[in-house]
Every structure is written in structure tokens, then in C-alpha cells.
Scaffold this active site. Structure first.
Site, PDB file in Angstrom:
ATOM      1  N   HIS A  39       0.254   3.539   6.776  1.00  0.00           N
ATOM      2  CA  HIS A  39       0.238   2.073   6.847  1.00  0.00           C
ATOM      3  C   HIS A  39       1.120   1.623   8.014  1.00  0.00           C
ATOM      4  CE1 HIS A  39      -1.770   1.173   2.947  1.00  0.00           C
ATOM      5  NE2 HIS A  39      -1.328   2.381   2.664  1.00  0.00           N
TER       6      HIS A  39
ATOM      7  N   MET B  35      -3.539   2.019  -6.565  1.00  0.00           N
ATOM      8  CA  MET B  35      -2.238   1.352  -6.709  1.00  0.00           C
ATOM      9  C   MET B  35      -2.145   0.084  -5.861  1.00  0.00           C
ATOM     10  SD  MET B  35       0.064   4.793  -6.372  1.00  0.00           S
ATOM     11  CE  MET B  35      -0.417   6.343  -7.134  1.00  0.00           C
ATOM     12  N   SER B  36      -3.298  -0.489  -5.529  1.00  0.00           N
ATOM     13  CA  SER B  36      -3.274  -1.687  -4.677  1.00  0.00           C
ATOM     14  C   SER B  36      -4.426  -2.608  -5.059  1.00  0.00           C
ATOM     15  CB  SER B  36      -3.407  -1.277  -3.200  1.00  0.00           C
ATOM     16  OG  SER B  36      -4.707  -0.762  -2.958  1.00  0.00           O
TER      17      SER B  36
END
Ligand code: HPA
Length: 263
Positions: A53, A201-202
């Protein structure tokens, strides 16, 4: 913040905001950039702490479509804050975006969706016990309607883009777990009973934030592994990044085809 963006790209009005998930940041090469701004220069934007990221906002065009590409997101598990992405998503809405297109890496709960498969998200289950709108208010705007939160018409366009790009695209329900530990096999068995097809998880917090900000949402998951317990073996973020890298071209093609049609 709007000052920074206005200075970097005077008069630029993106139509679609795109969030690139783990290992999918390479899509920015498809963007004819007008400006690239590190999140560090953008008040309210998070500093991602996760490999894969980058933490940059790229303003530019994909074909004729003006876009704002968020290269990297921050997750709830990084700092224990459910509203990590609120500043960034609200900024995209203020900038004029109508749509948020999300991508993520996910675990597959279906044996017919092996690693490397892509799935358009039709709905989500927020299993994290948190909500990014905690503390927002007073007033009724926080009671966000989540029916068709993943816009059906945009999802049809996403599936059509995949078909045009010769990419098999599944449709299914995404379940959000807080992370950062992966799920247990028992949790995944429970998630299957609840109706989930993919786990991550997002995305769910960002979808809630986007609907709160009045943006339509489309989302594409890339399966980087079978979820815990579906097949023998352990899980790791290195696998997420490796499979995402191997399948990134496929995702890139679908995103490009979709975005070119959004002008
Ligand atoms: N679980 C949660 N998040 C993930 C997974 C998973 O199996 N794979 C990629 N992101």
C-alpha cells in the site's frame, strides 16, 4: 486539503474514485496522471503501514474518464480506528466523484473460486463489530441505508467489463473480519453458514463511509488464497502479495475496461 488538490491539479474534477488494495497498486500505470500527491501532504488521509500500500493519490484519466486513484488504504487493524478512511472518502465526494470503485485481496470461501479468481461484491457482512460512523452526528445522516450498497447497475457494468476483457468474474458476498490475524478455520466455517463467499479485512468500512458521503459503490475482490481451513496449509501476507502480483494484470484489465466506460 482542497487547497492542496486545487494547486496540484487546478480545475480537475474526477468522476470515479478508485481504491487499490493489497498488491494491486500497479494499476496506476494505466492512469495518464495529471498529479501525484503523497497522502502525507493531504490532511485527513491515512499513512498506510502495510506492505503493498503505497499511500499516494493519483489524479488523471483512464481513457476519457477523469479519476482519482487512491494507491493504498489504511485498515481498521492498523490503529484500531474504524474511520481510518473517512477523511479520504469524504474528500473524494467533495472533489466531485460520483462513484467509489474498490479493489481488495481476499480469501475465497468457495472451492470453485481458486486463488487468482476475481469476484464482484454483491453485498457485505460487517463481522468486525465496528462501524466507521461511530461518533458521527448528531442527526440522521448516520443512519445510512445499506440496501443495494454495492450498486446493482455498476455491478452489471463491472461484469460486462470483465466479459469484454475475457476475464471470468464471479459475484458474491464479502465478509469483513477485523484482522490483523487471519481467521480460524472455525470462523470460516461460521462465515460460510452466514452466506459469505469471500473474506477480508477492508472494504466494508469504506463502503459504509462512501454511502454516507453519497457515493455509489462498486467493488472487485481478487482471491489470493483459500480461506483458513478450506485446504491444508497456513496463511500469510507474503502469499497475498505474491498471488495479487501474479493476477494483477487481469484485475488491471477489468478496471481499465470498466473505467473507460464511465466517462
Ligand atoms: N482473510 C482475510 N483477509 C485476507 C485473506 C484472508 O484469507 N486473504 C487476503 N486478505
Amino acid at each position: 486539503m482542497s487547497d492542496v488538490l486545487e494547486r496540484a491539479a487546478p480545475g480537475f474534477r474526477p468522476k470515479v474514485a478508485v481504491i487499490l488494495g493489497s498488491g494491486l497498486g500497479g494499476f496506476v500505470e494505466e492512469v495518464t496522471a495529471v498529479a501525484t500527491i503523497p497522502y502525507a501532504d493531504l490532511p485527513g488521509f491515512p499513512q498506510p503501514t502495510v506492505g503493498g500500500h503505497a499511500g499516494r493519490l493519483v489524479l488523471g484519466h483512464v481513457g476519457p474518464t477523469p479519476v482519482a486513484v487512491l494507491q493504498g488504504r489504511a485498515h481498521y487493524y492498523e490503529r484500531g480506528r474504524a474511520d481510518e478512511m473517512k477523511g479520504a472518502i469524504d474528500a473524494m465526494a467533495r472533489l466531485g466523484c460520483e462513484t467509489l470503485l474498490q479493489t481488495n485481496a481476499a480469501g475465497s470461501l468457495r472451492l470453485d473460486m481458486p486463488p487468482g479468481s476475481v469476484m464482484a461484491i454483491s453485498d457485505h457482512i460487517n463481522f468486525g463489530g465496528i462501524n466507521p460512523l461511530f461518533g458521527v452526528g448528531p442527526g440522521d445522516s448516520r443512519f445510512v441505508d445499506m440496501v443495494d450498497a454495492y450498486d446493482p447497475a455498476l455491478r452489471t457494468k463491472l461484469m460486462e467489463a470483465a466479459r469484454a476483457a475475457n476475464v471470468v468474474c464471479h459475484e458474491g458476498v464479502y465478509i469483513f473480519f477485523s484482522g490483523p490475524s487471519f481467521e480460524t478455520p472455525a470462523e470460516i466455517r461460521a462465515a460460510r453458514v452466514l452466506g459469505a463467499d469471500a473474506v477480508g479485512m477492508s472494504t466494508a468500512p469504506e463502503t459504509i463511509l462512501a454511502r454516507h458521503a453519497g457515493l455509489k459503490v462498486a467493488a472487485l475482490s481478487l482471491m489470493t488464497n483459500y480461506a483458513a481451513g478450506l485446504v491444508p496449509g497456513a496463511l500469510g501476507h507474503d502469499q497475498t502479495l505474491a498471488v495479487a502480483a501474479a493476477a494483477a494484470d487481469k484485475v488491471r484489465l477489468v478496471l481499465r475496461t470498466f473505467l473507460e466506460g464511465c466517462a
